[in-house]
Design an enzyme around this catalytic site. Structure first.
Site, PDB file in Angstrom:
ATOM      1  N   SER A  93      -5.781   3.756   4.596  1.00  0.00           N
ATOM      2  CA  SER A  93      -5.190   2.508   3.451  1.00  0.00           C
ATOM      3  C   SER A  93      -6.756   2.022   2.994  1.00  0.00           C
ATOM      4  O   SER A  93      -5.863   0.958   2.336  1.00  0.00           O
ATOM      5  CB  SER A  93      -3.902   1.668   4.169  1.00  0.00           C
TER       6      SER A  93
ATOM      7  N   SER B 263       0.756  -1.359   0.420  1.00  0.00           N
ATOM      8  CA  SER B 263      -0.340  -0.047   0.275  1.00  0.00           C
ATOM      9  C   SER B 263       0.643   1.233  -0.083  1.00  0.00           C
ATOM     10  O   SER B 263       0.536   2.069  -0.091  1.00  0.00           O
ATOM     11  CB  SER B 263      -1.136  -0.307   1.303  1.00  0.00           C
TER      12      SER B 263
ATOM     13  N   LYS C 230       0.114   3.508  -3.166  1.00  0.00           N
ATOM     14  CA  LYS C 230      -1.042   4.707  -2.502  1.00  0.00           C
ATOM     15  C   LYS C 230      -1.127   6.493  -2.813  1.00  0.00           C
ATOM     16  O   LYS C 230      -1.347   7.066  -2.484  1.00  0.00           O
ATOM     17  CB  LYS C 230      -1.946   3.731  -1.497  1.00  0.00           C
TER      18      LYS C 230
END
Length: 468
Positions: free
Chosen positions: A206, A146, A149
């Protein structure tokens, strides 16, 4: 109430030229009028006595630092100055900007790591200058889950800055976005959410569903958005990065490095809105139908490390446990990146050690601001004024180890005279910045004001005065 699913990416989380040795050099766009800096000619912590600089005098002072010593002013021989003139000075400075190495090629300030790190890949850097303090296998390609991101959030923040989208925009959630696996905000398919809710849940919790919804809203599809992610990565010099999706969910061909993540974090540091969301520990998302989802930040350092207000965690079976953590203390922001730790808590422990070391050992020092008046001037031949005052054409800040400030000195290189006309911002000479006697940066020394040729009447009066 529901609890957002987390930990599995799912979370199973005027141009700037950068120089080595912690130097941050502002570039030379349109000249800022130095008169706006006030009678002292200096902003912020740097102070300068209002007197003409002479050899051995100290024109710059910082109330936090020992005085920065000025070396001898070196004057070019008149004949050389006449032959070279302003064009050669400008060419010289352009060549310096070309050949002085940038941060991409710069070595870290320290070789090796000052503490034992079990993480396979790590880097510690200061975000304003991009200066790397130390690193470990920073160019090793890895999946980062993640942490992907971060680029998703950056593109959203930049679109907000360009007024292409607004936080109040209404975004309809596609069935595809709502069906995303891994960490989620549990969005309702076909429901409409404020864009700000999607951005904050992407950053703070997230949420994969929120990230995909944002990508579809901005670019029409996740695939189009990923193309933008890769283009932006190339623009930032992230040469060892390839994005395949906007969430970091496991997919073949997606990778990056600690160094590239560091570059990305330095860019995100320019957007304080990111930290506004990333610094929240616990929050809630109220869905359009009234359902409420509890949100918990995946970055534990936000709660347990003083000054930490972002950036991002990430974990999958392939990526293991990753963290990019930032904190700000005493006007300096550091980012610690650890990738691929086998145990979740280890990433937080080692990032904490890295940040502790950086804040205890280094400080960011502002040497000068663009437009600072030098207290020097140069003779002008054939001008409406006999001399032109000089100022710095660039600002300079550096990352220094505690105790290194006493080794800083500045040395001015000036021609004996220049020919009119002179325009404000014209390059007249150079200022060498030295650390322990070694030149570590060169700043342009520019004209602080215009000096045109005299008009007919003024020229005639000068002839008459000289004739008498």
């Amino acid at each position: 109430m529901e609890k957002a699913q987390a930990d599995g990416a799912g979370e199973s989380g005027n141009s700037i030229t950068l120089f080595p040795n912690g130097i941050h050099l502002q570039s030379l766009p349109t000249w800022a009028n130095p008169k706006s800096l006030g009678t002292e000619g200096v902003k912020g912590a740097i102070r300068k006595p209002p007197c003409r600089l002479r050899s051995g005098e100290i024109p710059l002072h910082n109330h936090l630092l020992p005085p920065i010593q000025w070396g001898q002013t070196r004057i070019l021989e008149e004949e050389q100055a006449m032959q070279t003139g302003k064009r050669l000075w400008a060419l010289t400075c352009c060549m310096l900007m070309i050949f002085l190495p940038t941060a991409q090629a710069a070595q870290p300030l320290e070789s090796g790591t000052p503490m034992t790190l079990t993480t396979p890949s790590a880097i510690l850097a200061e975000t304003a200058t991009g200066t790397v303090i130390f690193e470990k296998n920073a160019d090793e390609r890895r999946e980062v889950a993640s942490i992907t991101k971060l680029m998703t959030a950056l593109l959203v923040l930049e679109a907000l800055d360009r007024d292409e989208i607004a936080l109040t925009d209404s975004v309809q959630i596609s069935p595809r976005a709502a069906a995303m696996k891994g960490s989620q905000a549990l969005l309702d398919a076909n429901a409409v959410y404020p864009l700000e809710d999607l951005l904050r849940t992407t950053i703070m919790a997230s949420a994969n569903d929120s990230a995909v919804a944002l990508s579809e809203y901005i670019a029409g599809s996740e695939e189009n958005f990923v193309d933008r992610m890769n283009r932006r990565a190339a623009e930032l010099g992230m040469t060892n990065t390839n994005y395949v999706n906007c969430t970091g969910y496991p997919q073949s061909g997606q990778y990056t490095t600690a160094r590239d993540v560091c570059r990305l974090c330095c860019e995100i540091a320019k957007h304080p809105r990111y930290n506004q969301y990333a610094s929240v520990w616990i929050d809630k998302l109220t869905h359009p139908g009234g359902r409420v989802t509890d949100l918990t930040n995946t970055n534990r350092l936000v709660r347990f490390y003083e000054g930490c207000d972002g950036y991002k965690t990430g974990s999958t079976d392939a990526a293991k446990y990753c963290l990019a953590a930032t904190a700000e203390k005493n006007g300096m922001r550091l980012v610690a990146i650890v990738l691929g730790t086998p145990v979740s808590q280890t990433r937080f422990n080692e990032a904490r050690q890295m940040l502790d070391y950086g804040f205890a050992t280094y400080r960011r020092v502002v040497i000068a601001n663009k437009g600072d008046l030098l207290g020097q001037n140069v003779e002008v031949r054939g001008g409406s004024a006999e001399r032109v005052p000089l100022a710095l054409g660039s600002g300079l800040s550096m990352l220094l180890k505690n105790g290194q400030q006493s080794g800083l000195s500045l040395s001015v290189q000036l021609p004996e005279s220049v020919d009119a006309p002179i325009a404000q911002g014209d390059v007249i000479g150079l200022v060498d910045v030295l650390l322990d006697g070694q030149v570590i940066a060169k700043l342009n020394c520019v004209a602080a004001e215009d000096v045109p040729r005299p008009g007919f009447i003024e020229g005639l009066l000068r002839i008459l005065r000289n004739w008498r």
